[in-house]
Design a protein around this motif. Structure first.
Motif, short mmCIF file in Angstrom:
data_model
loop_
_atom_site.label_atom_id
_atom_site.label_comp_id
_atom_site.label_asym_id
_atom_site.label_seq_id
_atom_site.Cartn_x
_atom_site.Cartn_y
_atom_site.Cartn_z
N VAL A 44 -25.27 55.75 -7.06
CA VAL A 44 -24.02 55.05 -7.35
C VAL A 44 -23.30 54.77 -6.05
CG1 VAL A 44 -21.74 55.26 -8.41
CG2 VAL A 44 -23.79 56.01 -9.67
N VAL A 45 -23.01 53.51 -5.80
CA VAL A 45 -22.23 53.10 -4.62
C VAL A 45 -20.87 52.64 -5.13
CG1 VAL A 45 -22.09 51.49 -2.68
CG2 VAL A 45 -24.33 52.37 -3.41
N PHE A 46 -19.81 53.31 -4.72
CA PHE A 46 -18.47 52.91 -5.14
C PHE A 46 -18.03 51.65 -4.41
CE2 PHE A 46 -17.79 57.50 -6.36
CZ PHE A 46 -17.69 57.25 -7.71
N THR A 47 -17.36 50.77 -5.15
CA THR A 47 -16.85 49.51 -4.61
C THR A 47 -15.41 49.34 -5.10
OG1 THR A 47 -17.58 48.20 -6.51
CG2 THR A 47 -19.17 48.49 -4.71
N SER A 48 -14.80 48.22 -4.71
CA SER A 48 -13.44 47.95 -5.17
C SER A 48 -13.40 47.42 -6.60
CB SER A 48 -12.77 46.93 -4.25
OG SER A 48 -13.46 45.69 -4.31
N GLY A 49 -14.55 47.10 -7.15
CA GLY A 49 -14.61 46.57 -8.51
C GLY A 49 -15.97 45.94 -8.74
N ALA A 50 -16.16 45.37 -9.92
CA ALA A 50 -17.45 44.78 -10.26
C ALA A 50 -17.74 43.53 -9.43
CB ALA A 50 -17.51 44.45 -11.74
N THR A 51 -16.72 42.76 -9.09
CA THR A 51 -16.95 41.54 -8.30
C THR A 51 -17.57 41.90 -6.96
OG1 THR A 51 -15.18 40.31 -9.37
CG2 THR A 51 -15.85 39.56 -7.18
N GLU A 52 -17.05 42.90 -6.30
CA GLU A 52 -17.63 43.33 -5.02
C GLU A 52 -19.03 43.88 -5.24
OE1 GLU A 52 -17.16 46.54 -1.40
OE2 GLU A 52 -15.45 46.26 -2.76
N ALA A 53 -19.22 44.63 -6.30
CA ALA A 53 -20.55 45.19 -6.59
C ALA A 53 -21.57 44.07 -6.79
CB ALA A 53 -20.48 46.08 -7.83
N GLY A 71 -35.59 52.95 -4.03
CA GLY A 71 -36.62 52.06 -3.49
C GLY A 71 -36.16 50.64 -3.30
N VAL A 72 -34.98 50.28 -3.88
CA VAL A 72 -34.43 48.94 -3.69
C VAL A 72 -33.57 48.94 -2.44
CG1 VAL A 72 -32.90 47.17 -4.63
CG2 VAL A 72 -34.48 48.38 -6.15
N ASN A 73 -33.87 48.06 -1.53
CA ASN A 73 -33.15 48.00 -0.26
C ASN A 73 -32.17 46.83 -0.24
OD1 ASN A 73 -34.61 50.17 1.00
ND2 ASN A 73 -36.36 48.79 1.21
N LEU A 74 -30.94 47.15 0.14
CA LEU A 74 -29.90 46.14 0.27
C LEU A 74 -29.37 46.15 1.69
CD1 LEU A 74 -27.76 46.77 -2.96
CD2 LEU A 74 -29.54 45.03 -2.64
N SER A 75 -28.85 45.02 2.11
CA SER A 75 -28.13 44.94 3.38
C SER A 75 -26.64 44.93 3.09
CB SER A 75 -28.50 43.66 4.13
OG SER A 75 -29.88 43.66 4.45
N PRO A 76 -25.82 45.56 3.93
CA PRO A 76 -24.37 45.56 3.67
C PRO A 76 -23.79 44.16 3.77
CG PRO A 76 -24.85 46.46 5.84
CD PRO A 76 -26.17 46.30 5.15
N VAL A 77 -22.80 43.90 2.96
CA VAL A 77 -22.06 42.64 3.01
C VAL A 77 -20.74 42.85 3.73
CG1 VAL A 77 -20.92 40.89 1.56
CG2 VAL A 77 -23.16 41.79 0.90
N GLN A 78 -20.23 44.06 3.63
CA GLN A 78 -18.95 44.43 4.24
C GLN A 78 -19.23 45.44 5.36
OE1 GLN A 78 -15.62 44.89 1.55
NE2 GLN A 78 -15.19 46.90 2.39
N HIS A 79 -18.76 45.15 6.56
CA HIS A 79 -19.09 45.98 7.72
C HIS A 79 -17.84 46.72 8.22
CE1 HIS A 79 -23.05 44.05 8.00
NE2 HIS A 79 -22.41 42.94 7.67
N GLY A 80 -18.09 47.81 8.92
CA GLY A 80 -16.97 48.58 9.46
C GLY A 80 -17.37 50.00 9.75
N GLY A 113 -19.23 52.13 7.92
CA GLY A 113 -20.52 52.60 7.46
C GLY A 113 -20.48 53.58 6.30
N GLN A 114 -19.37 53.58 5.54
CA GLN A 114 -19.29 54.49 4.40
C GLN A 114 -20.27 54.08 3.29
OE1 GLN A 114 -16.65 53.11 5.94
NE2 GLN A 114 -15.09 54.66 6.35
N GLU A 115 -20.38 54.94 2.29
CA GLU A 115 -21.27 54.72 1.14
C GLU A 115 -22.71 54.43 1.59
OE1 GLU A 115 -20.05 55.00 -2.61
OE2 GLU A 115 -19.43 56.32 -0.98
N GLY A 116 -23.20 55.32 2.44
CA GLY A 116 -24.58 55.20 2.89
C GLY A 116 -24.83 53.96 3.71
N GLY A 117 -23.77 53.44 4.32
CA GLY A 117 -23.90 52.25 5.15
C GLY A 117 -23.84 50.95 4.37
N LEU A 118 -23.70 51.02 3.05
CA LEU A 118 -23.71 49.81 2.23
C LEU A 118 -22.33 49.23 1.98
CD1 LEU A 118 -26.38 50.26 -0.59
CD2 LEU A 118 -26.38 48.67 1.33
N ARG A 119 -21.30 50.06 2.07
CA ARG A 119 -19.97 49.56 1.72
C ARG A 119 -18.93 50.24 2.60
NH1 ARG A 119 -14.55 50.57 -0.23
NH2 ARG A 119 -13.91 48.65 -1.26
N SER A 120 -18.57 49.60 3.69
CA SER A 120 -17.59 50.19 4.59
C SER A 120 -16.19 50.13 3.99
CB SER A 120 -17.61 49.45 5.93
OG SER A 120 -18.82 49.67 6.60
#
Length: 359
Positions: free
Chosen positions: A66-75, A203-212, A214-221
């Motif tokens: 589970v990666v926390f975001t600001s909401g479903a739109t960001e997710a 096993g699914v790899n994503l690249s971060p969209v939001q940088h800064g 590196g929180q949430e395992g580097g996926l969501r700063s």
């Protein structure tokens, strides 16, 4: 006011509010620490975040994070853009957060049609070379429940990732087992606004969209809010506890409401749907006038995110409705905290307002 717009947002559960209070943190408390700080207060805050993460994860399949975001739109943005997929296919009735983001990733986006009941065919064609398929679990406007497990199997067979917007289904019906990516939002399951999550299959790899940072395992700063996380977690845990009783109560309210509107046309399947969403129409109904005449009832003429646009619903158009038919529809949404007497009173006022129009 009688609140009947549960697809737009749900009331905050008292249990979720209580879970948030210790982490709102005035200067006389220890609950205001940054969860990404190494000192004791920071570790306390991060512990609350991790408890919430586990609570939310219980709504979802095993074998993912589970990666926390600001909401479903960001997710959804993280899932679509972070996947790097260049060829996408999405259903015709997706929320704008999927449709608009998918068009950015793939201007030649393939739109998968739905039938007159608002359902994607479980054997819908997934073309070779497709990188990501997105079909929502429960539609936000008409409540139809899509055959997402069958569609996930077809996507996998075609070598594509399967993304499911489970915002309207999470905490209410079983999570889509075959998805690779699942988006959800706290405020649609009796939690606070301002927080959502993306479940990512192992096993699914994503690249971060939001940088800064590196929180949430580097996926969501970005600094997480322990209060919002705690509220989300408590709301998720409550959904797990009240799963059956919530569904039974919603079914009871559905039966009661439908009896009042027996002469109105239901939009979308009567069977393959979440019964807390009743989208109905009546020929010749002036919805703007009706809503003005029923000011003490909170209902919707479509998605809250598109309210005021003046455009007919793309969801209702996808069912084959004309613009006139689509503009004669209202959405009545209800759930855990709706009273039976509220259903009766709202129905009486809506019907009286429609009768005054001569329809």
């Amino acid at each position: 006011m009688i609140y009947l717009d549960y697809q737009a947002t749900t009331p905050l559960a008292p249990e979720a509010r209580e879970a948030m209070l210790p982490w709102l943190g005035g200067p006389e408390t220890t609950g205001f620490g940054n969860p990404h700080s190494a000192h004791r207060m920071g570790r306390m805050a991060m512990a609350a975040v991790e408890v919430a993460r586990e609570q939310v994860a219980k709504l979802l399949p095993p074998g993912g994070r589970v990666v926390f975001t600001s909401g479903a739109t960001e997710a959804l943005n993280l899932a679509i853009l972070g996947s790097g997929a260049k060829r996408l296919a999405v259903s015709a009735i997706e929320h704008g957060a999927v449709l608009d983001t998918a068009r950015v990733a793939d201007p030649a986006l393939r739109v998968i049609p739905v039938d007159g009941d608002g359902l994607v065919a479980p054997d819908a064609e997934i073309r070779a070379g497709t990188g990501l398929v997105a079909v929502m679990q429960v539609n936000n406007e008409i409540g139809t429940v899509q055959p997402v497990d069958a569609l996930a199997d077809r996507a996998r067979a075609a070598g594509a990732l399967f993304l499911c917007d489970a915002v309207q289904g999470a905490g209410k019906i079983e999570a889509p087992k075959g998805a690779d990516l699942i988006a959800l939002s706290a405020h649609k399951l009796y939690g606070p606004k301002g927080i959502g999550a993306l479940w990512v299959r192992d096993g699914v790899n994503l690249s971060p969209v939001q940088h800064g940072g590196g929180q949430e395992g580097g996926l969501r700063s970005g600094t997480l809010s322990p209060a919002l996380c705690a509220g989300f977690g408590a709301a998720a845990a409550l959904c797990m506890e009240r799963w059956e009783s919530d569904a039974q109560y919603v079914e009871k309210l559905w039966t009661r409401l439908r009896a009042h509107f027996a002469g109105w046309t239901l939009n979308g399947s009567a069977d393959a749907r979440w019964r807390g969403n009743c989208n109905i129409r009546k020929e010749g109904l002036d919805v703007a006038r009706l809503m003005s005449d029923c000011r003490n009832i909170a209902i919707s003429a479509g998605s809250a995110c598109a309210s005021g646009s003046g455009r007919p619903s793309h969801v209702l158009r996808a069912l084959g409705l004309t613009d006139r038919e689509a503009k004669s529809a209202i959405r009545i949404g209800f759930g855990r905290y709706t009273g039976e007497d509220q259903i009766d009173e709202a129905a009486a006022q809506i019907l009286a307002a429609a009768d005054a129009q001569g329809v």
